[in-house]
Design a protein around this motif. Sequence first.
Motif, PDB file in Angstrom:
ATOM      1  N   ASP A 113       3.397  -4.351  -5.720  1.00 53.23           N
ATOM      2  CA  ASP A 113       3.161  -5.637  -5.074  1.00 53.23           C
ATOM      3  C   ASP A 113       2.939  -6.701  -6.137  1.00 53.23           C
ATOM      4  N   GLU A 128      -2.893  -9.547  -3.052  1.00 56.16           N
ATOM      5  CA  GLU A 128      -1.669  -8.775  -3.259  1.00 56.16           C
ATOM      6  C   GLU A 128      -0.649  -9.209  -2.212  1.00 56.16           C
ATOM      7  N   ASP A 162       3.048  -8.398  -0.535  1.00 54.60           N
ATOM      8  CA  ASP A 162       4.114  -7.416  -0.335  1.00 54.60           C
ATOM      9  C   ASP A 162       5.115  -8.034   0.639  1.00 54.60           C
TER      10      ASP A 162
END
Length: 457
Positions: free
Chosen positions: A74, A97, A99
Amino acid sequence: MNLLLPIVPYAGALALLASPALAAPGDLDPGFGLDGRALVGFGPGVAQARAIARFPDGRLVLAGSSGGAVFDDDCAITVLTAEGAPDPSFGIDGRLEIDLDAGRVNTCTSVAVQPDGRIVLAGSRDTGTPAGTRDFVVMRLHPDGAFDESFSDNGYAFVNFALPGPVVRSIDEANALALQPDGRIVIAGTAERAPGDYDFALVRFLPDGTLDDSFGEDGRVTFGVDDGGPTVDSVSAVAICPEGRIALAGTSESEDRRMFVARLAADGQLDPGFNLTGHRLVQFGFAPESIGTSLALRSDGSMLVGGYVADGVTADFAVAALAPDGSYDADFGVDGRVTLDVGEEDGAFAMTTDASGRVLLAGVRIEPGHTDIAAVRLLADGSADAAFGDAGRVVIPFDLDESDDTDLARAILVQPDGNVVLAGAAVTSSAPAGAAFAVVRLQGDEVSLFADGFDAD
């Protein structure tokens, strides 16, 4: 390189390394983190900071990647206060993070902060095709980490350089970004143009996240070094010259690897005022390889290209200085080039200059059994600055037990007060399997406190 660590600033035995009462340039700054160092982890697995930028209020933003699986990295971002603690106003406890494609690789390799505090990130994402196609990705976040949906309608955009017609795959990877004064965003890296043949690649976005069709072809520019066969050409660093031209540094690889530097006009065309062709390869004596990782512009219009030279056994820090016309700067080092030995094997991944025109490089020193963060400071003429660390060199281990630890710096920044921040990753023998973002702040020169109107962090 597999790198690891937990989420909190690293304590361990660092108290034994506290800065002396009379700090000198290159000493760890005790006002940052714990004795000048901080670690930020993203749970189990590998995390590595690739880039750093500074907010106007002195906070720092680091960007890189995190992940516990080979095929599910990520984009990882953290914001630190000026004292080196995670900033709770950003993301979750100062960490975020991203993604974009669950189960696929997403990485961030570069970051910049706009004057209004919004954060611009660049990197790559795996499209999920069996052939492994990858695209450039650019994102813009609000200062709290939320996507800025005024940018490309959702806060992010993808770009590929696939050739027309049937394409088996196109591996395009972004390594660097630069903000123009007018808000446009330049992203640079490498693009696969044919199997095994990669070209230097750039794309430019308007401030709203749409491609800038005044740049190259439909906002994209690609070019390569023609050596008669497949070549791996990749941009590692990009900067905007004061007059709007674009400077690039990287590496061109066919049989050997060579440091590369180029200058483009504002519209993306190669600038013939630089070495007649707009680009040149840089060689360091008889060294078989020279790898370009970083770039800095000087006030006189000249360029510095940093990286390392290698012969397959040893490697050293390396810097080349090029005049505005692309010739070597004879006033820098020997014929415009400098190499500096820091250890058995060492190299620079990042470079900047300070207000005095000195050159600072950050990277790694590799010795048997351990790998440490390393930094170097050169005077404006390329000679080692004896006032910084040990004869111009500083080595920072994160673990006093220097066996099996792996620490390195991938980014560098000089604050207005002259202090130097290095960012990368660290692994220590006492940590669980994984790696964390590693941040180090070094003391600058005492006189630097007065160089910016007392505007210290």
